[in-house]
Design an enzyme around this catalytic site. Structure first.
Site, PDB file in Angstrom:
ATOM      1  N   ASP A  59      11.252  43.986  33.462  1.00 64.41           N
ATOM      2  CA  ASP A  59      11.156  43.590  32.392  1.00 64.41           C
ATOM      3  C   ASP A  59      10.888  42.139  32.504  1.00 64.41           C
ATOM      4  OD1 ASP A  59      10.971  42.285  29.666  1.00 64.41           O
ATOM      5  OD2 ASP A  59      11.497  43.968  28.649  1.00 64.41           O
ATOM      6  N   SER A 109       7.318  42.167  24.000  1.00 63.43           N
ATOM      7  CA  SER A 109       7.810  43.415  25.385  1.00 63.43           C
ATOM      8  C   SER A 109       7.792  44.726  24.546  1.00 63.43           C
ATOM      9  CB  SER A 109       9.216  44.082  25.309  1.00 63.43           C
ATOM     10  OG  SER A 109       9.180  42.777  26.399  1.00 63.43           O
ATOM     11  N   THR A 172      11.777  48.355  24.829  1.00 69.38           N
ATOM     12  CA  THR A 172      11.281  48.964  25.749  1.00 69.38           C
ATOM     13  C   THR A 172      11.505  51.522  26.082  1.00 69.38           C
ATOM     14  OG1 THR A 172      10.805  46.971  27.890  1.00 69.38           O
ATOM     15  CG2 THR A 172      11.165  49.511  28.834  1.00 69.38           C
ATOM     16  N   ASP A 334      14.612  39.696  31.816  1.00 65.53           N
ATOM     17  CA  ASP A 334      13.929  39.200  30.728  1.00 65.53           C
ATOM     18  C   ASP A 334      15.080  38.124  30.488  1.00 65.53           C
ATOM     19  OD1 ASP A 334      11.796  38.771  28.562  1.00 65.53           O
ATOM     20  OD2 ASP A 334      13.065  39.493  27.025  1.00 65.53           O
ATOM     21  N   HIS A 338      14.189  34.003  29.102  1.00 68.45           N
ATOM     22  CA  HIS A 338      14.297  33.292  27.847  1.00 68.45           C
ATOM     23  C   HIS A 338      15.592  32.259  27.824  1.00 68.45           C
ATOM     24  CE1 HIS A 338      11.745  35.751  25.858  1.00 68.45           C
ATOM     25  NE2 HIS A 338      11.892  36.489  26.255  1.00 68.45           N
ATOM     26  N   HIS A 376       5.174  41.780  31.310  1.00 69.09           N
ATOM     27  CA  HIS A 376       4.679  40.704  31.236  1.00 69.09           C
ATOM     28  C   HIS A 376       5.916  39.673  32.162  1.00 69.09           C
ATOM     29  CE1 HIS A 376       8.533  39.234  28.904  1.00 69.09           C
ATOM     30  NE2 HIS A 376       7.812  41.022  28.457  1.00 69.09           N
ATOM     31  N   HIS A 451       7.362  34.021  27.348  1.00 66.67           N
ATOM     32  CA  HIS A 451       6.358  34.567  27.864  1.00 66.67           C
ATOM     33  C   HIS A 451       5.987  33.655  28.570  1.00 66.67           C
ATOM     34  CE1 HIS A 451       8.298  38.541  25.993  1.00 66.67           C
ATOM     35  NE2 HIS A 451       9.539  38.112  26.429  1.00 66.67           N
TER      36      HIS A 451
END
Length: 521
Positions: A59, A109, A172, A334, A338, A376, A451
């Site tokens: 992710d 996501s 996901t 991910d 972030h 992504h 993202h």
């Protein structure tokens, strides 16, 4: 001290030898020739039917993250880093995936998960529903549901599993089994009253009801399975980890009651590793109230690694003579990005790569199609003309010619790392930029980094891996995997025997319909 000196001395010798070797053109020519020979030997595509399917989803694992993780992997083993191979680097086929959602240039996501699991592009924030469904509007759910390759595989008689480092009802994994117009409806405790009145179900409930015989489910998310205010087994004194369900249901107990002697519920590493795969047909492992801890912060004695979870999952799933489908998410890559915490994100990526290697040892490319990709990217990058072997978390070799301050190689386009001191950029040499939770500097201040919108890589090996080529739409991925395994709508080519043939060309009328639909969309 003497041992550390010897280690650094040995490393220096290795690097010096490598540096000297690299000066000789024979070194590079020989390496290229070996690569060429291997490529010639593996040029015939594998057209077997895929008994097993494994999708590894990093992710947020954009190409800069893959490259930086490769360097980190090498540096963790005492090498320069740039020259090593990730396990995914060894896959013979690599393509690019276009990640946009139907309503978003830079995706999220949920919409992306619907694409690479259900084969249909969707709106951001929605899982397991087509683009006709509107985020947050419960009454747009019915009639717009789309099913996933996990269900196609289950319907074909295969065992199926989900392993993630996030909550098992996060964006996901949820697209594999749920149909929900809002990815944040983890339990009914997070849903608006109107949505509940209109008959929409929370994602945790859908996990237990939509495909009730998922063989392996591992990750976090205990609190969404338990009645409101029920104390967590691991953190009984912490209210934030207590149950969230308003309907009073204990979904964990319901799962245990349904499985009886053929299923195991575990919530820590010791319990997981004590499971005998030969006697377990079902496994539910929930190791945290929410997401699992970052691998760098993980308690090695009580919390399983992604690699350990994947190994147990495969050993349970591979007992089925019909084969299996397994979704594995390295989900906290991910989260690290972030939060602007590149060190956390990259260590998560390296751990997922270890899991890829372990899966390779437990399966065969002869009958197992393994795909590694990302949903992504992120606005993460590294640069600054760093020298060979520079720590991936280190400084660029010069200072800025504008503010005369040093800067780290890793930088974010936006995020929480933006800070000013007396109106100017922080001097990073005054802080510990190597620590686990250091937030790399960012150009634009945001509480959470965003993202990125560029294409992501798709690595593939095994039966029909060659069909993942070129630059493709993200929703193409599950269609290839289904074709390789003869599940879902792709079965006709498998009737003649155990070797798949080339894909039939769609008739002109169908092609015209598809083109017209695309233009209207």
């Amino acid at each position: 001290g003497e041992r550390l000196f010897k280690q650094s001395h040995d490393l220096a010798q290795v690097k010096t030898h490598c540096c000297e070797t690299c000066k000789d053109p024979v070194f590079w020519n020989s390496w290229a020739q070996r690569t060429l020979k291997n490529a010639m030997n593996t040029q015939e595509p594998n057209k077997n039917v895929a008994k097993n399917l494994i999708l590894f989803l990093g992710d947020g694992m954009g190409v800069p993250t893959v490259t930086a993780a490769r360097i980190l992997k090498g540096q963790l083993s005492g090498q320069y880093g740039e020259e090593v191979q990730l396990e995914m680097d060894k896959f013979p086929y690599v393509s690019l995936s276009k990640t946009y959602n139907t309503n978003a240039q830079v995706p999220d996501s949920a919409g992306t998960a619907t694409a690479y699991l259900c084969g249909v592009k969707a709106n951001e924030g929605t899982v397991g529903v087509s683009a006709a469904a509107v985020r947050g509007q419960c009454n747009t759910t019915q009639g717009n549901e789309v099913t996933s390759i996990l269900k196609w595989a289950k319907d074909a008689g295969k065992s199926v599993g989900i392993v993630t480092t996030t909550r098992v009802n996060h964006a996901t994994p949820s697209a594999a089994y749920a149909h929900c117009v809002d990815r944040d409806w983890y339990s009914d405790g997070e849903m608006p009253a109107e949505a509940l009145q209109d008959g929409c179900k929370d994602i945790a409930r859908q996990l237990m009801e939509n495909i009730p015989d998922i063989n392996v489910i591992m990750g976090g998310g205990r609190k969404y399975m338990l009645p409101k205010n029920t104390s967590d087994v691991e953190y009984p004194e912490e209210k934030k980890h207590s149950g969230t369900r308003k309907d009073g249901r204990n979904l964990i107990q319901e799962w245990i009651d349904r499985r009886k002697d053929k299923g195991y519920y575990v919530w820590n590493k010791q319990e997981l590793l004590s499971v005998n795969p030969s006697t377990a047909d079902y496994l539910l492992g929930l190791f945290e109230p929410g997401d699992l801890t970052y691998d760098l912060d993980r308690d090695r004695s009580t919390d399983p690694s992604l690699t350990e979870m994947v190994e147990v999952a495969i050993k349970i799933l591979r007992k089925n003579p019909e084969g299996f489908y397994l979704l594995v998410e390295g989900g906290r890559i991910d989260h690290g990005h972030h939060e602007g915490k590149a060190k956390q994100a990259l260590h998560e990526a390296v751990e997922m790569d270890r899991a890829i290697g372990r899966a390779g040892l437990l399966t065969s490319a002869h009958d197992t199609l393994t795909v590694v990709t990302a949903d992504h990217s992120h606005v993460f990058n590294f640069g600054g003309y760093t020298m060979r072997g520079n720590s991936i978390f280190g400084l660029a070799p010069m200072v800025s010619d504008v503010d005369q301050k040093p800067f780290t190689s890793i930088l974010y386009g936006n995020g929480p790392g933006f800070k000013l001191v007396n109106g100017s950029r922080v001097n990073v040499s005054t802080v510990d930029y190597q620590q686990n939770d250091y937030q790399a500097q960012a150009a634009v201040p945001l509480r959470m980094e965003t993202h990125g919108g560029e294409d992501v890589a798709v690595f593939a090996k095994g039966p029909m891996a060659h069909l993942l080529h070129g630059v493709q739409e993200q929703n193409y991925i599950p269609h290839v995997m289904a074709y390789a395994a003869c599940v879902g709508q792709n079965k006709a080519h498998c009737r003649s025997g155990n070797s798949a043939t080339s894909i039939a060309i769609a008739p002109p009328s169908l092609a015209l319909i598809i083109t017209a639909t695309w233009l209207l969309c």
